[in-house]
Write a protein that holds these residues in place. Structure first.
Motif, mmCIF file in Angstrom:
data_model
loop_
_atom_site.group_PDB
_atom_site.id
_atom_site.type_symbol
_atom_site.label_atom_id
_atom_site.label_comp_id
_atom_site.label_asym_id
_atom_site.label_seq_id
_atom_site.Cartn_x
_atom_site.Cartn_y
_atom_site.Cartn_z
ATOM 1 N N ASN A 166 -40.684 70.398 21.754
ATOM 2 C CA ASN A 166 -39.410 70.145 21.056
ATOM 3 C C ASN A 166 -38.756 71.419 20.531
ATOM 4 O O ASN A 166 -38.467 71.534 19.342
ATOM 5 C CB ASN A 166 -39.623 69.154 19.898
ATOM 6 C CG ASN A 166 -39.921 67.764 20.401
ATOM 7 O OD1 ASN A 166 -39.650 67.447 21.572
ATOM 8 N ND2 ASN A 166 -40.471 66.934 19.544
ATOM 9 N N GLU A 167 -38.520 72.353 21.417
ATOM 10 C CA GLU A 167 -37.873 73.609 21.012
ATOM 11 C C GLU A 167 -36.568 73.791 21.791
ATOM 12 O O GLU A 167 -36.254 74.883 22.242
ATOM 13 C CB GLU A 167 -38.808 74.812 21.270
ATOM 14 C CG GLU A 167 -40.233 74.682 20.795
ATOM 15 C CD GLU A 167 -40.400 74.973 19.302
ATOM 16 O OE1 GLU A 167 -39.384 75.160 18.606
ATOM 17 O OE2 GLU A 167 -41.552 74.987 18.853
ATOM 18 N N GLU A 168 -35.804 72.715 21.949
ATOM 19 C CA GLU A 168 -34.628 72.771 22.836
ATOM 20 C C GLU A 168 -33.664 73.917 22.525
ATOM 21 O O GLU A 168 -33.120 74.544 23.421
ATOM 22 C CB GLU A 168 -33.867 71.442 22.823
ATOM 23 C CG GLU A 168 -33.459 71.004 21.423
ATOM 24 C CD GLU A 168 -32.728 69.661 21.399
ATOM 25 O OE1 GLU A 168 -32.469 69.101 22.474
ATOM 26 O OE2 GLU A 168 -32.419 69.189 20.282
ATOM 27 N N TYR B 244 -49.911 66.825 24.283
ATOM 28 C CA TYR B 244 -51.364 67.015 24.274
ATOM 29 C C TYR B 244 -51.812 68.095 23.305
ATOM 30 O O TYR B 244 -52.992 68.291 23.089
ATOM 31 C CB TYR B 244 -51.851 67.409 25.669
ATOM 32 C CG TYR B 244 -51.871 66.262 26.656
ATOM 33 C CD1 TYR B 244 -52.873 65.301 26.603
ATOM 34 C CD2 TYR B 244 -50.895 66.154 27.621
ATOM 35 C CE1 TYR B 244 -52.889 64.256 27.511
ATOM 36 C CE2 TYR B 244 -50.895 65.115 28.527
ATOM 37 C CZ TYR B 244 -51.899 64.170 28.469
ATOM 38 O OH TYR B 244 -51.911 63.131 29.365
ATOM 39 N N GLY B 245 -50.894 68.894 22.793
ATOM 40 C CA GLY B 245 -51.267 69.970 21.863
ATOM 41 C C GLY B 245 -51.192 71.339 22.493
ATOM 42 O O GLY B 245 -51.208 71.478 23.726
ATOM 43 N N LYS B 246 -51.127 72.349 21.619
ATOM 44 C CA LYS B 246 -50.913 73.719 22.080
ATOM 45 C C LYS B 246 -52.050 74.217 22.981
ATOM 46 O O LYS B 246 -51.809 74.896 23.976
ATOM 47 C CB LYS B 246 -50.768 74.621 20.852
ATOM 48 C CG LYS B 246 -50.312 76.009 21.164
ATOM 49 C CD LYS B 246 -50.072 76.800 19.883
ATOM 50 C CE LYS B 246 -49.744 78.243 20.205
ATOM 51 N NZ LYS B 246 -49.567 79.064 19.016
ATOM 52 N N ILE C 292 -47.281 78.681 1.291
ATOM 53 C CA ILE C 292 -48.593 78.013 1.415
ATOM 54 C C ILE C 292 -49.262 78.389 2.730
ATOM 55 O O ILE C 292 -50.447 78.701 2.793
ATOM 56 C CB ILE C 292 -48.431 76.476 1.386
ATOM 57 C CG1 ILE C 292 -47.951 76.047 -0.003
ATOM 58 C CG2 ILE C 292 -49.733 75.786 1.741
ATOM 59 C CD1 ILE C 292 -48.079 74.577 -0.261
ATOM 60 N N LYS C 293 -48.449 78.366 3.776
ATOM 61 C CA LYS C 293 -48.992 78.636 5.094
ATOM 62 C C LYS C 293 -49.511 80.079 5.201
ATOM 63 O O LYS C 293 -50.582 80.335 5.755
ATOM 64 C CB LYS C 293 -47.891 78.431 6.106
ATOM 65 C CG LYS C 293 -48.425 78.351 7.470
ATOM 66 C CD LYS C 293 -47.469 77.610 8.307
ATOM 67 C CE LYS C 293 -47.710 77.979 9.720
ATOM 68 N NZ LYS C 293 -46.739 77.372 10.571
ATOM 69 N N LYS C 294 -48.741 80.984 4.614
ATOM 70 C CA LYS C 294 -49.111 82.389 4.683
ATOM 71 C C LYS C 294 -50.479 82.615 4.028
ATOM 72 O O LYS C 294 -51.336 83.284 4.588
ATOM 73 C CB LYS C 294 -48.046 83.213 3.952
ATOM 74 C CG LYS C 294 -47.612 84.364 4.775
ATOM 75 C CD LYS C 294 -46.311 85.013 4.500
ATOM 76 C CE LYS C 294 -45.838 85.332 3.136
ATOM 77 N NZ LYS C 294 -44.481 85.920 3.186
ATOM 78 N N THR D 236 -41.673 73.608 12.151
ATOM 79 C CA THR D 236 -43.039 73.919 12.567
ATOM 80 C C THR D 236 -43.816 72.646 12.919
ATOM 81 O O THR D 236 -43.589 71.594 12.332
ATOM 82 C CB THR D 236 -43.787 74.699 11.466
ATOM 83 O OG1 THR D 236 -45.148 74.832 11.860
ATOM 84 C CG2 THR D 236 -43.731 74.009 10.124
ATOM 85 N N LYS D 237 -44.720 72.777 13.877
ATOM 86 C CA LYS D 237 -45.515 71.622 14.288
ATOM 87 C C LYS D 237 -46.869 71.601 13.582
ATOM 88 O O LYS D 237 -47.639 70.666 13.727
ATOM 89 C CB LYS D 237 -45.762 71.660 15.795
ATOM 90 C CG LYS D 237 -44.549 72.014 16.649
ATOM 91 C CD LYS D 237 -43.478 70.973 16.554
ATOM 92 C CE LYS D 237 -42.231 71.313 17.368
ATOM 93 N NZ LYS D 237 -41.546 72.535 16.981
ATOM 94 N N PHE D 238 -47.142 72.670 12.855
ATOM 95 C CA PHE D 238 -48.458 72.740 12.213
ATOM 96 C C PHE D 238 -48.296 72.909 10.711
ATOM 97 O O PHE D 238 -47.746 73.907 10.258
ATOM 98 C CB PHE D 238 -49.246 73.940 12.738
ATOM 99 C CG PHE D 238 -49.550 73.865 14.200
ATOM 100 C CD1 PHE D 238 -50.502 72.993 14.677
ATOM 101 C CD2 PHE D 238 -48.890 74.675 15.095
ATOM 102 C CE1 PHE D 238 -50.790 72.930 16.029
ATOM 103 C CE2 PHE D 238 -49.168 74.627 16.452
ATOM 104 C CZ PHE D 238 -50.127 73.750 16.914
HETATM 105 N N1 UDP Z 1 -46.588 73.659 20.305
HETATM 106 C C1 UDP Z 1 -46.984 72.952 21.426
HETATM 107 N N2 UDP Z 1 -47.582 71.732 21.263
HETATM 108 C C2 UDP Z 1 -47.800 71.201 20.024
HETATM 109 C C3 UDP Z 1 -47.430 71.957 18.896
HETATM 110 C C4 UDP Z 1 -46.822 73.178 19.073
HETATM 111 O O1 UDP Z 1 -46.800 73.410 22.553
HETATM 112 O O2 UDP Z 1 -48.329 70.094 19.938
HETATM 113 C C5 UDP Z 1 -45.940 74.976 20.474
HETATM 114 C C6 UDP Z 1 -44.624 75.105 19.739
HETATM 115 O O3 UDP Z 1 -43.544 74.587 20.460
HETATM 116 C C7 UDP Z 1 -44.531 76.608 19.549
HETATM 117 C C8 UDP Z 1 -45.994 77.024 19.381
HETATM 118 O O4 UDP Z 1 -46.762 75.966 19.923
HETATM 119 O O5 UDP Z 1 -43.986 77.225 20.683
HETATM 120 C C9 UDP Z 1 -46.356 77.276 17.930
HETATM 121 O O6 UDP Z 1 -45.987 76.167 17.145
HETATM 122 P P1 UDP Z 1 -45.234 76.311 15.742
HETATM 123 O O7 UDP Z 1 -44.141 77.320 15.840
HETATM 124 O O8 UDP Z 1 -44.830 74.950 15.286
HETATM 125 O O9 UDP Z 1 -46.398 76.868 14.829
HETATM 126 P P2 UDP Z 1 -46.252 77.948 13.664
HETATM 127 O O10 UDP Z 1 -45.494 79.123 14.226
HETATM 128 O O11 UDP Z 1 -45.498 77.268 12.594
HETATM 129 O O12 UDP Z 1 -47.663 78.270 13.308
#
Ligand code: UDP
Ligand code: MG
Length: 334
Positions: free
Chosen positions: A36-38, A96-98, A154-156, A228-230
């Motif tokens: 979802n990064e359109e 499916y996740g990163k 918080i994340k940092k 962010t996804k995380f």
């Molecule tokens: N991403 C992915 N699948 C997921 C979650 C994230 O491919 O289920 C990708 C997301 O699109 C991005 C990268 O992993 O390109 C890092 O995610 P994000 O920017 O949300 O993480 P952050 O930078 O906040 O740690």
């Protein structure tokens, strides 16, 4: 000349005329997991193309792995691909996740070097030449370090704790395990298995498989589009994954080393406590009925013995599960 022949012939020529590695045209694959990064995809492609134009000695391919996006990503990816054939993509049916996205990207990458980066414009493509320079110093994997980081507070800080603990437990001296921007030699990316949420531990897996891991400071940007996804909650899962990694790589073939050491220490502490109490009872007449520590000693002795026994059972399982393909072989000359 078709791609396959070219790939076969170049190393042969190189061997014959003994050219240094740098003079031969190499290919770099950029693997980009995207969910979802359109809004980011087009600006990212533009930036990447600028870098490609600057690095004239290299061939490039981009493999964007669309991790089951539900926005307009697929349409945009098709448009990007139409404009420039170097931009390939793979689209998952669902999210499916990163780690899954990276693993599939690695599988289809054909470059000699593989760069991974996030799709959200937080990683800077202009760092790619620096990564290449560093890996040519003799590393197998070079990881980015977001020294100055643009993420929520918080994340940092949770990330800082995570990195500290991971470094402590694995003995690998790098500062930022979870940086999306990394470069791998092809052999590294293709020989380590990424699943679950293991993408955070790729440098760990590489290190434990005998590869040389380095680090450079990279530029980081705030997220421009989307979210962010995380969250910070991912770190608990991250630590559970660390335990899995410890077991599946370090102790898979020698579970008794882990359980045995732990069990032995537990047993020893318990035995020491009870020995001391027995001595006081025998020589100073202190009754054991008044000494609650006795129970702790007994508990530790039993726990220690059980832990050792678990290790022995683990050894029996490991013994039957030995497979040759678990070993990463560097050269075959049979
Ligand atoms: N991403 C992915 N699948 C997921 C979650 C994230 O491919 O289920 C990708 C997301 O699109 C991005 C990268 O992993 O390109 C890092 O995610 P994000 O920017 O949300 O993480 P952050 O930078 O906040 O740690
Ligand atoms: Mg990001």
């Amino acid at each position: 000349m078709n791609e396959r022949r070219k790939r076969n012939i170049i190393p042969r020529i190189r061997r014959r005329v003994n050219l240094p590695l740098e003079r031969v045209r190499r290919k770099i694959s950029i693997v980009i997991p995207s969910y979802n990064e359109e809004d980011s995809l087009k600006p990212l492609a533009v930036e990447l193309r600028k870098v490609f134009n600057e690095m004239k000695d290299y061939d490039f391919e981009v493999i964007i792995v669309d991790d089951g996006s539900t926005d307009n990503s697929l349409k945009i990816l098709n448009e990007i691909r139409r404009e420039d054939e170097r931009f390939k993509f793979i689209s998952f049916q669902k999210n499916y996740g990163k780690s899954a996205a990276l693993s599939v990207g690695f599988k289809y990458a054909t470059g000699d070097l593989i760069v991974t980066m996030d799709a959200d414009l937080q990683d800077d493509p202009h760092e790619i030449p620096n990564l290449v320079k560093k890996i040519d110093e003799g590393y197998d994997l070079v990881s980015g370090w977001k020294k100055i980081r643009f993420d929520p507070f918080i994340k940092k800080y949770s990330s800082r704790i995570f990195n500290f603990v991971t470094s402590l437990m694995t003995g690998i001296k790098i500062h930022d395990f979870n940086c999306g921007l990394k470069i791998y030699r092809k052999e590294v990316a293709q020989s380590i298995k990424v699943y679950g949420e293991m993408h955070r531990y790729l440098p760990v897996l590489a290190h434990w498989n005998g590869f040389k891991v380095g680090e450079i400071v990279v530029k980081h940007h705030p997220r421009r589009y989307g979210k962010t996804k995380f969250g910070a909650s991912r770190f608990l899962k991250g630590f559970l994954d660390l335990i899995t990694i410890l077991f599946t790589t370090r102790y898979l073939r020698r579970p008794l080393h882990f359980f045995g050491t732990l069990g032995f220490f537990l047993f020893l502490i318990g035995f020491g406590i009870d020995l001391y109490l027995a001595y006081e009872w025998a020589f100073h007449g202190k009754y054991l009925t008044n000494r609650p520590m006795l129970w702790l000693g007994i508990l530790l002795i039993l726990l220690g013995m059980q832990t050792i026994a678990i290790g022995l059972i683990g050894e029996m399982i490991a013994h039957h599960a030995q497979r040759v393909e678990d070993y990463h072989i560097k050269v075959f000359k049979l």
